[in-house]
Design a protein around this motif. Sequence first.
Motif, PDB file in Angstrom:
ATOM      1  N   ASP A 151       0.842  -1.195   0.000  1.00  0.00           N
ATOM      2  CA  ASP A 151       0.000   0.000   0.000  1.00  0.00           C
ATOM      3  C   ASP A 151       0.877   1.244   0.000  1.00  0.00           C
ATOM      4  N   SER A 156      -2.827   4.434  -3.165  1.00  0.00           N
ATOM      5  CA  SER A 156      -2.732   3.528  -4.305  1.00  0.00           C
ATOM      6  C   SER A 156      -2.006   2.248  -3.890  1.00  0.00           C
ATOM      7  N   GLN A 176       0.970   2.363  -8.742  1.00  0.00           N
ATOM      8  CA  GLN A 176      -0.142   3.312  -8.719  1.00  0.00           C
ATOM      9  C   GLN A 176      -1.477   2.721  -9.192  1.00  0.00           C
ATOM     10  N   ALA A 178      -5.347   1.709  -8.385  1.00  0.00           N
ATOM     11  CA  ALA A 178      -6.440   1.965  -7.455  1.00  0.00           C
ATOM     12  C   ALA A 178      -6.811   0.647  -6.787  1.00  0.00           C
ATOM     13  N   SER A 180      -9.513  -0.755  -6.332  1.00  0.00           N
ATOM     14  CA  SER A 180     -10.546  -1.476  -7.095  1.00  0.00           C
ATOM     15  C   SER A 180      -9.962  -2.194  -8.307  1.00  0.00           C
ATOM     16  N   GLN A 181      -8.734  -1.856  -8.693  1.00  0.00           N
ATOM     17  CA  GLN A 181      -8.106  -2.469  -9.867  1.00  0.00           C
ATOM     18  C   GLN A 181      -7.229  -3.668  -9.521  1.00  0.00           C
TER      19      GLN A 181
END
Length: 243
Positions: A151, A156, A176, A178, A180-181
């Motif tokens: 993290d 990110s 970098q 997110a 959710s990715q």
Amino acid sequence: METDDRYQPLLYYIVFGSDASELVVSRTKHHVDTIPQGLEIEQLNRQEHGERMDWLLNGTIEKVLRQHDATLYDTCKDTDCWTILHGRIATDGGSDYLRNTIGLVQALIEQGGIGVFDLLALDLQPASKWSARYFEKETDPQTHVVVLKSDNEDGSVWLHTRGMIKFGRPDFSVLQLAPSQVNDAKQALDQLIFHSGKGAEMSKKLRLHTANGKTIDAQLRLVPDFDNFDFNNAYYETELKLQ
């Protein structure tokens, strides 16, 4: 890349509690037909090599392994004898060298080994779990390479692999992301690990697909830095564009 010997497969395993002087290897039982060219087998004991044994598992390695399983770390580190299998392997492009090395590790487990540490993937396993995960299955690059998640301070996520050097290939780094990715990016990395580990050449641009039907465009830039601790290997800066 093929002319640089730093891209030859590199292996480094420690088998704790094993005595290589009593090693018995069976072609049928352990699937070993030769000792891979370049692989060295060293025997360490606490009385003669205690300082080196302590050094091998200190610092960042100790921190990582204690976070994973402090009890296992202490139990393995305190054993009186270790066998180290390590070296840069000369190979014809196949994976027989890894099968043979895995068989040698399994034979050492059967000679009293209680745990196995894979330095290049920062993976410490008790003997029974190591055998089930590696010896009793077909050689799969995704099993031998770890995807690590960190993290960042800005919220990110950084994903990167460790262990591709065991196949003589660069690792992968994705900065970098997110949160959710992360799941989709992990699927993309699993595909890159598998195909690169099987010998596919990585082009600068690739198109990948997730299990749920998403398309990911990957752009790779090789960073030939073999001296960083995060990889101990060259790596690809990997930009993923999720469609």
